[in-house]
Structure formats: structure tokens, C-alpha cells
Scaffold this motif. Structure first.
Motif, PDB file in Angstrom:
ATOM      1  N   LYS A  27       0.246   4.146   0.706  1.00  0.00           N
ATOM      2  CA  LYS A  27      -0.031   5.006   1.873  1.00  0.00           C
ATOM      3  C   LYS A  27       0.815   4.573   3.073  1.00  0.00           C
ATOM      4  O   LYS A  27       1.142   5.382   3.920  1.00  0.00           O
ATOM      5  N   ASP A  38      -2.089   2.421  -4.412  1.00  0.00           N
ATOM      6  CA  ASP A  38      -3.069   2.844  -3.414  1.00  0.00           C
ATOM      7  C   ASP A  38      -4.088   1.726  -3.172  1.00  0.00           C
ATOM      8  O   ASP A  38      -4.856   1.373  -4.059  1.00  0.00           O
ATOM      9  N   LYS A  48     -11.058   0.430   3.155  1.00  0.00           N
ATOM     10  CA  LYS A  48     -12.379   1.020   3.423  1.00  0.00           C
ATOM     11  C   LYS A  48     -13.482  -0.018   3.251  1.00  0.00           C
ATOM     12  O   LYS A  48     -14.431  -0.056   4.022  1.00  0.00           O
ATOM     13  N   ALA A  49     -13.351  -0.862   2.238  1.00  0.00           N
ATOM     14  CA  ALA A  49     -14.385  -1.874   1.968  1.00  0.00           C
ATOM     15  C   ALA A  49     -14.515  -2.877   3.106  1.00  0.00           C
ATOM     16  O   ALA A  49     -15.608  -3.343   3.412  1.00  0.00           O
ATOM     17  N   THR A  70      -6.207   1.928  -0.504  1.00  0.00           N
ATOM     18  CA  THR A  70      -7.140   2.517   0.453  1.00  0.00           C
ATOM     19  C   THR A  70      -8.553   1.969   0.288  1.00  0.00           C
ATOM     20  O   THR A  70      -9.239   1.694   1.273  1.00  0.00           O
ATOM     21  N   SER A  71      -8.991   1.784  -0.945  1.00  0.00           N
ATOM     22  CA  SER A  71     -10.369   1.329  -1.174  1.00  0.00           C
ATOM     23  C   SER A  71     -10.610  -0.065  -0.600  1.00  0.00           C
ATOM     24  O   SER A  71     -11.706  -0.363  -0.124  1.00  0.00           O
ATOM     25  N   ILE A  72      -9.596  -0.928  -0.617  1.00  0.00           N
ATOM     26  CA  ILE A  72      -9.759  -2.265  -0.030  1.00  0.00           C
ATOM     27  C   ILE A  72      -9.921  -2.147   1.484  1.00  0.00           C
ATOM     28  O   ILE A  72     -10.786  -2.789   2.077  1.00  0.00           O
ATOM     29  N   ASN A  76       0.855  -1.182   0.000  1.00  0.00           N
ATOM     30  CA  ASN A  76       0.000   0.000   0.000  1.00  0.00           C
ATOM     31  C   ASN A  76       0.896   1.239   0.000  1.00  0.00           C
ATOM     32  O   ASN A  76       1.689   1.436   0.917  1.00  0.00           O
TER      33      ASN A  76
END
Length: 157
Positions: free
Chosen positions: A69, A116, A122-123, A118-120, A67
Motif C-alpha cells: 500500500k 499487504d 489496523k491491529a 494493512t492488517s498489522i 507494505n
């Protein structure tokens, strides 16, 4: 029709025969046993990089990715991602990891792409620092036991 019935009967008979001596369905292979946690329904494993515990999604249909981030340093370069729908070009950061520990198994001098994720996170509702993919799982001789929620790392036979 009789031929098909004979094949089905033979297959049924084979499933009822005992396996090799000493083999039991409950045996867990030797190796380092690392617990698999969950991020919602996704399997996650804790590993250690640079002295810090990190959460990596276990994905046997992917290659290992970090990641961006979490791993902000590194140089950017173009990479290609292959999937069932074709090949796509994207930009990723290449990150050098001097050491990665899973249980007591140690991998050194890794160069991995960082994108990135991040979406994983958040999910599933939690931090995801990377994806542990088939490339490193295979290199470590890992066995994934979802029923017992364990990753058994090495030794290779």
C-alpha cells in the motif's frame, strides 16, 4: 544428587563473579542510536526512503518486507514465505529501493518484496510501511535494546 548440587553451586558462583575489566551492564555499544517507538505493543523504528519518513515494524524473526500500500510500484512475482509451520507460496511485488537510511546508516540498491501489511497496521492502530527484518538488521550490525528502546546500528566488529 551431590553431583547436581555441585553443578548448581558452580553455576551460581559463575553468575556472581565480576565480568571482564571495564564491562558494565549499563554500557551501550557504540554506533548510531535510533529510538524504537511503539505501535500498541509492537516495536517500530523510523527510517527514511526517497526523502520520506516511514514506520517499520522491527521483527528479528522475519525477513524485510515492504507494505504494498506504501510501495505500489514494482513488478509482481511469486515468492515463498518460510515459517515454523512450513513454506507457503504467495504473490508479492518486487520493489527496488535506491537508498534506505536508518539514522546515518545507508543501504543502497535493495530489491525487497512488498505485500499487504494493512492488517498489522489496523491491529496496532497505526501506519506500518514495512517490516525491518533480521536480514537487514544483521547486515547493519544492529543491536536491539528493548529496555532502553534503542536500535544501535553498526559499526560491525
Amino acid at each position: 544428587m551431590a553431583f547436581r548440587s555441585a553443578i548448581l553451586f558452580s553455576l551460581l558462583l559463575l553468575t556472581l563473579l565480576p565480568g571482564p575489566a571495564g564491562a558494565r551492564a549499563q554500557d551501550v555499544p557504540p554506533g548510531d542510536k535510533v529510538p524504537i517507538e511503539r505501535c500498541d505493543v509492537l516495536p517500530v523504528i523510523l527510517l527514511r526512503i526517497d526523502g520520506a519518513d516511514m514506520r517499520f515494524l522491527v521483527d528479528t524473526a522475519a525477513t524485510t518486507v515492504l507494505n504494498v500500500k506504501t510501495f505500489a510500484s514494482g513488478r509482481s512475482k511469486r515468492i515463498q514465505i518460510s515459517s515454523w509451520s512450513g513454506v507457503a507460496a504467495t504473490s508479492a511485488r518486487e520493489v527496488f529501493l535506491p537508498e534506505l537510511l536508518i539514522g546515518s546508516y545507508r543501504l543502497t540498491n535493495l530489491r525487497l518484496p512488498a505485500i499487504d501489511l494493512t492488517s498489522i497496521g489496523k491491529a496496532c492502530g497505526g501506519q506500518i510501511d514495512g517490516i525491518l527484518g533480521v536480514d537487514l538488521l544483521d547486515r547493519m550490525g544492529a543491536t536491539i535494546d528493548f529496555q532502553r528502546r534503542l536500535a544501535i546500528i553498526g559499526p560491525r566488529k
